[in-house]
Design a protein around this motif. Structure first.
Motif, PDB file in Angstrom:
ATOM      1  N   GLY A 268       7.917  -7.672 -11.124  1.00 32.63           N
ATOM      2  CA  GLY A 268       7.477  -7.282  -9.754  1.00 32.63           C
ATOM      3  C   GLY A 268       6.154  -7.978  -9.397  1.00 32.63           C
ATOM      4  N   GLN A 269       5.831  -7.823  -8.060  1.00 29.83           N
ATOM      5  CA  GLN A 269       4.498  -8.321  -7.551  1.00 29.83           C
ATOM      6  C   GLN A 269       3.705  -7.165  -6.527  1.00 29.83           C
ATOM      7  OE1 GLN A 269       7.307 -10.670  -5.206  1.00 29.83           O
ATOM      8  NE2 GLN A 269       6.135 -10.291  -3.366  1.00 29.83           N
ATOM      9  N   VAL A 270       2.430  -7.641  -6.494  1.00 31.94           N
ATOM     10  CA  VAL A 270       1.520  -6.812  -5.736  1.00 31.94           C
ATOM     11  C   VAL A 270       1.897  -6.730  -4.373  1.00 31.94           C
ATOM     12  CG1 VAL A 270      -0.174  -6.847  -7.358  1.00 31.94           C
ATOM     13  CG2 VAL A 270       0.004  -8.631  -5.580  1.00 31.94           C
ATOM     14  N   GLN A 271       1.898  -5.569  -3.928  1.00 30.47           N
ATOM     15  CA  GLN A 271       2.043  -5.500  -2.217  1.00 30.47           C
ATOM     16  C   GLN A 271       0.796  -4.495  -1.890  1.00 30.47           C
ATOM     17  OE1 GLN A 271       6.119  -4.479  -1.113  1.00 30.47           O
ATOM     18  NE2 GLN A 271       6.674  -4.837  -3.317  1.00 30.47           N
ATOM     19  N   ASP A 272       0.658  -4.703  -0.270  1.00 30.55           N
ATOM     20  CA  ASP A 272      -0.432  -3.628   0.235  1.00 30.55           C
ATOM     21  C   ASP A 272       0.289  -2.553   0.919  1.00 30.55           C
ATOM     22  OD1 ASP A 272       1.175  -5.432   2.096  1.00 30.55           O
ATOM     23  OD2 ASP A 272      -0.530  -5.531   3.541  1.00 30.55           O
ATOM     24  N   VAL A 273       0.423  -1.389  -0.216  1.00 30.39           N
ATOM     25  CA  VAL A 273       1.118  -0.431   0.248  1.00 30.39           C
ATOM     26  C   VAL A 273       0.106   0.886   0.314  1.00 30.39           C
ATOM     27  CG1 VAL A 273       3.049   1.290  -0.490  1.00 30.39           C
ATOM     28  CG2 VAL A 273       3.421  -1.341  -0.647  1.00 30.39           C
ATOM     29  N   TYR A 274      -0.525   1.150  -0.844  1.00 32.68           N
ATOM     30  CA  TYR A 274      -1.119   2.396  -0.907  1.00 32.68           C
ATOM     31  C   TYR A 274      -2.495   2.428   0.051  1.00 32.68           C
ATOM     32  CZ  TYR A 274       2.090   4.142  -4.510  1.00 32.68           C
ATOM     33  OH  TYR A 274       3.120   4.586  -5.093  1.00 32.68           O
ATOM     34  N   ASP A 275      -2.705   3.514   0.843  1.00 37.96           N
ATOM     35  CA  ASP A 275      -3.669   3.650   1.549  1.00 37.96           C
ATOM     36  C   ASP A 275      -4.888   4.271   1.189  1.00 37.96           C
ATOM     37  OD1 ASP A 275      -5.144   2.916   3.662  1.00 37.96           O
ATOM     38  OD2 ASP A 275      -3.878   4.056   5.302  1.00 37.96           O
ATOM     39  N   TYR A 276      -5.466   4.180   0.194  1.00 36.73           N
ATOM     40  CA  TYR A 276      -6.447   5.333  -0.430  1.00 36.73           C
ATOM     41  C   TYR A 276      -7.458   4.119  -1.010  1.00 36.73           C
ATOM     42  CZ  TYR A 276      -3.688   4.568  -4.538  1.00 36.73           C
ATOM     43  OH  TYR A 276      -3.112   4.206  -5.878  1.00 36.73           O
ATOM     44  N   GLU A 277      -8.580   4.779  -1.397  1.00 38.70           N
ATOM     45  CA  GLU A 277      -9.575   3.825  -1.817  1.00 38.70           C
ATOM     46  C   GLU A 277      -9.227   3.295  -2.925  1.00 38.70           C
ATOM     47  OE1 GLU A 277     -13.167   2.010  -1.355  1.00 38.70           O
ATOM     48  OE2 GLU A 277     -12.264   3.645   0.027  1.00 38.70           O
ATOM     49  N   GLY A 278      -9.583   1.939  -3.138  1.00 37.60           N
ATOM     50  CA  GLY A 278      -8.927   1.102  -4.454  1.00 37.60           C
ATOM     51  C   GLY A 278      -7.351   1.010  -4.083  1.00 37.60           C
ATOM     52  N   GLY A 279      -6.763   1.189  -3.019  1.00 42.37           N
ATOM     53  CA  GLY A 279      -5.286   1.178  -2.965  1.00 42.37           C
ATOM     54  C   GLY A 279      -5.141  -0.404  -2.307  1.00 42.37           C
ATOM     55  N   GLY A 280      -3.905  -0.785  -2.618  1.00 44.98           N
ATOM     56  CA  GLY A 280      -3.661  -2.146  -2.140  1.00 44.98           C
ATOM     57  C   GLY A 280      -3.691  -2.333  -0.660  1.00 44.98           C
ATOM     58  N   LYS A 281      -3.552  -1.541   0.036  1.00 42.91           N
ATOM     59  CA  LYS A 281      -3.688  -1.617   1.557  1.00 42.91           C
ATOM     60  C   LYS A 281      -4.924  -1.867   2.120  1.00 42.91           C
ATOM     61  CE  LYS A 281      -2.069   0.358   5.994  1.00 42.91           C
ATOM     62  NZ  LYS A 281      -0.946  -0.696   6.583  1.00 42.91           N
ATOM     63  N   LYS A 282      -6.079  -1.103   1.422  1.00 43.53           N
ATOM     64  CA  LYS A 282      -7.377  -1.244   1.972  1.00 43.53           C
ATOM     65  C   LYS A 282      -8.209  -2.417   0.974  1.00 43.53           C
ATOM     66  CE  LYS A 282      -8.832   3.636   2.591  1.00 43.53           C
ATOM     67  NZ  LYS A 282      -8.660   3.310   4.123  1.00 43.53           N
ATOM     68  N   LEU A 283      -7.521  -3.065   0.031  1.00 43.00           N
ATOM     69  CA  LEU A 283      -7.690  -4.145  -0.583  1.00 43.00           C
ATOM     70  C   LEU A 283      -7.688  -5.544   0.093  1.00 43.00           C
ATOM     71  CD1 LEU A 283      -7.100  -3.424  -4.337  1.00 43.00           C
ATOM     72  CD2 LEU A 283      -9.247  -3.351  -3.249  1.00 43.00           C
ATOM     73  N   LYS A 284      -6.446  -5.370   0.715  1.00 44.30           N
ATOM     74  CA  LYS A 284      -5.916  -6.591   1.564  1.00 44.30           C
ATOM     75  C   LYS A 284      -6.780  -6.593   2.741  1.00 44.30           C
ATOM     76  CE  LYS A 284      -2.651  -9.555   2.315  1.00 44.30           C
ATOM     77  NZ  LYS A 284      -1.063  -8.880   2.494  1.00 44.30           N
ATOM     78  N   GLN A 285      -7.307  -5.224   3.513  1.00 38.27           N
ATOM     79  CA  GLN A 285      -7.967  -5.425   4.447  1.00 38.27           C
ATOM     80  C   GLN A 285      -9.447  -5.760   4.109  1.00 38.27           C
ATOM     81  OE1 GLN A 285      -7.793  -1.242   5.754  1.00 38.27           O
ATOM     82  NE2 GLN A 285      -5.931  -1.262   6.618  1.00 38.27           N
ATOM     83  N   LEU A 286      -9.966  -5.769   2.798  1.00 45.30           N
ATOM     84  CA  LEU A 286     -11.070  -6.168   2.318  1.00 45.30           C
ATOM     85  C   LEU A 286     -11.240  -7.610   2.370  1.00 45.30           C
ATOM     86  CD1 LEU A 286     -13.794  -5.183   1.285  1.00 45.30           C
ATOM     87  CD2 LEU A 286     -12.695  -5.202  -0.911  1.00 45.30           C
ATOM     88  N   GLY A 287      -9.857  -8.096   1.924  1.00 50.41           N
ATOM     89  CA  GLY A 287     -10.112  -9.724   1.800  1.00 50.41           C
ATOM     90  C   GLY A 287      -9.235 -10.396   0.681  1.00 50.41           C
TER      91      GLY A 287
END
Length: 322
Positions: A268-287
């Motif tokens: 598998g591969q990483v994806q910006d799905v989970y929208d909680y602190e430390g989740g992929g969605k927020k990490l993608k937004q962080l840069g």
């Protein structure tokens, strides 16, 4: 006859077992002894370049190996190149060459899990299979290949999966792109495209960190204290991290340090799905830069290579999506 360049860099294929059952580089001619069998297949030029156990391999030596291959193929006509290598870091050297060599002729990396004087030594047959693959016309244009245990793998996907089994090299999710029988080299699929990056060196300082439950941000303090060029993090699952370490990552990004994230899962591969602190969605937004299925050790090499083209986060993200 077709012409093949065989470059020996060391590893178990060039080692022997001593009386105390220790595996050491005792026989400088361990690989050369296979030459008579190779000459039945092709005109072979063998170069004993270095004799390194694979944990001694470095990106700088990989880059010197790339330069040697480019010099030799520019000044001599070969139908293919074979590199013998220790198995522990074989996938890294193969992938580095895949990223940085612009050749269309086949480049094949192989080695051995059993030393040259052990019963059932796999080095000779792997080297013979590698030469057969290198001279096969169908091998052209497929990027750097890894040949082991009668299988052909793409350098991008292959990884060492077992500490001692001769079938250690596998390509999770993808499988081998071909097989080798007694009479033929068979391809059943191939990589759709290739990447190539021109580089001058391979000396970037890029640590690789692995995420675990309950990580303490103090473990990562060195990333802020040392002069690093980037960092790769093997994240949890789909691309999530313990929230305690996110402030450290935010500081790194603010300093302009690229962070590439892969999954510690081998499928598998990483994806910006989970929208909680430390989740992929927020990490993608962080840069944080999300990688497209590479493992940690290969993502580190790719970042080392791509940083010589750009340090723009957006452009790096596009490169890691490739």
């Amino acid at each position: 006859m077709k012409k093949v360049l065989v470059i020996n860099t060391g590893g178990t294929i060039a080692m022997s077992v001593d009386e105390a059952e220790g595996v050491k580089p005792l026989d400088e001619e361990a690989v050369t002894k296979i030459l008579p069998h190779l000459h039945q297949l092709a005109e072979v030029k063998m170069m004993n370049y270095v004799n390194l156990p694979s944990p001694h391999m470095t990106p700088a030596v990989m880059n010197q190996l790339r330069q040697l291959i480019e010099q030799e193929t520019a000044t001599h006509e070969y139908d293919g190149v074979v590199v013998t290598h220790g198995t522990d870091t074989l996938e890294e050297t193969a992938y580095f060459l895949d990223l940085t060599l612009s050749l269309t002729l086949p480049v094949v990396v192989t080695g051995a899990m059993r030393s040259s004087n052990e019963l059932g030594a796999d080095g000779p047959v792997n080297l013979i299979s590698a030469v057969r693959t290198a001279i096969d016309p169908a091998s052209s244009g497929k990027g750097v290949l890894v040949v082991f245990n009668d299988e052909i793998h793409a350098a991008r996907h292959v990884t060492k999966t077992h500490t001692s089994n001769v079938a250690t090299f596998q390509s999770p999710q993808y499988g081998p792109i071909g097989t080798i029988s007694k009479k033929h080299v068979h391809y059943h699929h191939a990589p759709l495209d290739r990447e190539h990056y021109s580089i001058a060196h391979a000396n970037a300082n890029i640590p690789l960190c692995k995420a675990v439950a309950g990580m303490d941000p103090r473990w990562l303090q060195f990333l802020l204290d040392d002069a690093i060029d980037g960092v790769v993090i093997e994240a949890l699952g789909l691309g999530n991290l313990p929230p305690a370490i996110v402030p450290v990552l935010a500081q790194l990004i603010e300093k302009g340090t690229p962070i590439v994230m892969v999954s510690r899962c081998f499928n598998g591969q990483v994806q910006d799905v989970y929208d909680y602190e430390g989740g992929g969605k927020k990490l993608k937004q962080l840069g944080v830069i999300f990688s497209n299925g590479l493992n940690g050790q290969k993502a580190r090499l790719k970042l080392m290579v791509t940083l010589q083209t750009t340090n723009d986060f957006k452009q790096l993200q596009e490169m890691f999506e490739h």
